[in-house]
Scaffold this motif. Structure first.
Motif, PDB file in Angstrom:
ATOM      1  N   GLN A 134       0.834  -1.196   0.000  1.00 23.52           N
ATOM      2  CA  GLN A 134       0.000   0.000   0.000  1.00 23.52           C
ATOM      3  C   GLN A 134       0.871   1.249   0.000  1.00 23.52           C
ATOM      4  N   PRO A 135       0.305   2.399  -0.373  1.00 24.15           N
ATOM      5  CA  PRO A 135       1.079   3.648  -0.350  1.00 24.15           C
ATOM      6  C   PRO A 135       1.383   4.076   1.083  1.00 24.15           C
ATOM      7  N   ARG A 136       2.624   4.472   1.331  1.00 21.35           N
ATOM      8  CA  ARG A 136       3.041   5.006   2.631  1.00 21.35           C
ATOM      9  C   ARG A 136       3.788   6.309   2.363  1.00 21.35           C
ATOM     10  N   LEU A 137       3.063   7.417   2.444  1.00 23.42           N
ATOM     11  CA  LEU A 137       3.624   8.710   2.063  1.00 23.42           C
ATOM     12  C   LEU A 137       4.665   9.226   3.049  1.00 23.42           C
ATOM     13  N   ALA A 138       4.638   8.744   4.277  1.00 21.68           N
ATOM     14  CA  ALA A 138       5.635   9.208   5.242  1.00 21.68           C
ATOM     15  C   ALA A 138       7.040   8.796   4.835  1.00 21.68           C
ATOM     16  N   ASP A 141       6.823   5.859  -0.049  1.00 25.87           N
ATOM     17  CA  ASP A 141       6.852   4.701  -0.931  1.00 25.87           C
ATOM     18  C   ASP A 141       5.402   4.447  -1.331  1.00 25.87           C
ATOM     19  N   LEU A 142       5.114   4.501  -2.607  1.00 24.38           N
ATOM     20  CA  LEU A 142       3.736   4.357  -3.075  1.00 24.38           C
ATOM     21  C   LEU A 142       3.295   2.905  -3.204  1.00 24.38           C
ATOM     22  N   ALA A 143       4.198   1.968  -2.932  1.00 20.39           N
ATOM     23  CA  ALA A 143       3.843   0.551  -2.983  1.00 20.39           C
ATOM     24  C   ALA A 143       4.707  -0.210  -1.983  1.00 20.39           C
ATOM     25  N   LEU A 144       4.630   0.192  -0.719  1.00 18.08           N
ATOM     26  CA  LEU A 144       5.439  -0.434   0.317  1.00 18.08           C
ATOM     27  C   LEU A 144       4.861  -1.788   0.685  1.00 18.08           C
ATOM     28  N   VAL A 145       5.717  -2.795   0.749  1.00 19.46           N
ATOM     29  CA  VAL A 145       5.309  -4.145   1.137  1.00 19.46           C
ATOM     30  C   VAL A 145       5.661  -4.331   2.608  1.00 19.46           C
ATOM     31  N   GLU A 146       4.658  -4.718   3.408  1.00 15.30           N
ATOM     32  CA  GLU A 146       4.866  -4.815   4.855  1.00 15.30           C
ATOM     33  C   GLU A 146       3.957  -5.864   5.467  1.00 15.30           C
ATOM     34  N   LEU A 147       4.180  -6.117   6.746  1.00 14.58           N
ATOM     35  CA  LEU A 147       3.350  -7.050   7.494  1.00 14.58           C
ATOM     36  C   LEU A 147       1.978  -6.424   7.752  1.00 14.58           C
ATOM     37  N   PRO A 148       0.892  -7.203   7.761  1.00  8.53           N
ATOM     38  CA  PRO A 148      -0.400  -6.644   8.183  1.00  8.53           C
ATOM     39  C   PRO A 148      -0.285  -6.114   9.614  1.00  8.53           C
ATOM     40  N   ALA A 149      -0.726  -4.897   9.820  1.00 11.30           N
ATOM     41  CA  ALA A 149      -0.604  -4.270  11.138  1.00 11.30           C
ATOM     42  C   ALA A 149      -1.635  -3.155  11.226  1.00 11.30           C
ATOM     43  N   GLY A 150      -1.860  -2.675  12.444  1.00 16.31           N
ATOM     44  CA  GLY A 150      -2.811  -1.591  12.599  1.00 16.31           C
ATOM     45  C   GLY A 150      -2.828  -1.035  14.004  1.00 16.31           C
ATOM     46  N   GLU A 232      -8.032   3.099   2.350  1.00 17.32           N
ATOM     47  CA  GLU A 232      -7.062   2.021   2.219  1.00 17.32           C
ATOM     48  C   GLU A 232      -7.178   1.376   0.836  1.00 17.32           C
ATOM     49  N   ARG A 233      -6.056   1.247   0.172  1.00 18.12           N
ATOM     50  CA  ARG A 233      -5.962   0.535  -1.103  1.00 18.12           C
ATOM     51  C   ARG A 233      -4.841  -0.464  -0.958  1.00 18.12           C
TER      52      ARG A 233
END
Length: 267
Positions: A134-138, A141-150, A232-233
């Motif tokens: 998903q995009p992470r503007l901080a 990275d417009l397509a950051l791959v990461e662990l599901p988290a929240g 969320e996308r």
């Protein structure tokens, strides 16, 4: 003029002044800010430290609110403030710009088909980990791959319940809280601290091994997910467990693999 409120911390009896610029207070009153759960938790933890008479010898006299961000539902999401704190021995200031966002959960979900099923830990090339893109503007990275988290967002039902809800929202996977294994080190208290120099965030880690069919694996890879109403996308990505360390820049993912390994070594 700024708005302000003086709080008396219950344990240490410290008088703490909370100051807020008028422009911010007009939108979010000070009384509401001090009730923001992460701020209330920060105050409680500070009070405990001060009451214990830490050898560090620090006095905290005031906090000045710098910004307040609200979610679409109208609840406070993030709070930033500066502290007026000094070392009692010499009066030297203690650096203290604080970004409050509260706790979070991160989930390591390992998938395998029944044909590949075996006792844990397997660490075989066929084990797959669920990641979200998903995009992470901080970063940015417009397509950051990461662990599901929240974020916990004051959720009820315990950490495991919050983790299960986040998994369902981010990935569409229906995994119950009782299926998740808490792999957070006991010494970490509520959770691990990724950036204690400036942020209160703590992260609690969970893991789950799940047997799925080949057809289910095919459906998961590239699936679109996330809460569209909240912007969320998310695209799901499956990577081999043995390749995870080269597949993401997400520190949470790498920490989770290490914690999962340590958890299984203790079994």
């Amino acid at each position: 003029m700024s708005a302000q409120q003086t709080l008396t911390l219950a344990k240490s009896r410290t008088q703490l002044r909370v100051e807020c610029p008028a422009a911010i207070a007009a939108r979010t009153p000070v009384a509401r800010i001090v009730q923001f759960p992460p701020f209330a938790q920060w105050l409680e933890a500070l009070d405990t430290q001060l009451a214990a008479g830490s050898e560090a010898g620090v006095a905290v006299r005031a906090v000045t609110i710098q910004s307040v961000d609200e979610f679409r539902a109208g609840s406070i999401g993030f709070l930033k403030f500066a502290t007026d704190a000094v070392h009692t021995a010499d009066g030297a200031p203690v650096p203290g710009v604080v970004f409050l966002r509260g706790g979070a959960v991160a989930m390591l979900v390992i998938l395998r088909t029944r044909a590949r099923d075996r006792p844990v830990p397997s660490w075989e090339d066929t084990d797959l980990v669920v990641l979200v893109e998903q995009p992470r503007l901080a970063v940015p990275d417009l397509a950051l791959v990461e662990l599901p988290a929240g974020m916990l967002d004051g959720a009820t039902g315990g950490f495991a319940g919050a983790a299960a809800r986040e998994l369902r929202e981010e990935t569409g996977l229906a995994i119950g809280g009782d299926e998740l294994v808490d792999i957070t080190p006991p010494s970490a208290g509520r959770g691990l601290l990724p950036s204690p120099g400036a942020c209160d965030e703590f992260i609690r880690f969970y893991a789950c091994e799940k047997v799925v069919s080949e057809a289910e694996l095919d459906k998961l890879q590239g699936r679109l997910a996330g809460l569209r109403a909240e912007g969320e996308r998310i695209t799901l990505r499956l990577v081999r467990l043995c390749d995870l360390w080269t597949s993401t820049r997400d520190l949470q993912a790498l920490a989770a693999v290490h914690l999962w390994d340590q958890h299984n070594r203790r079994q």
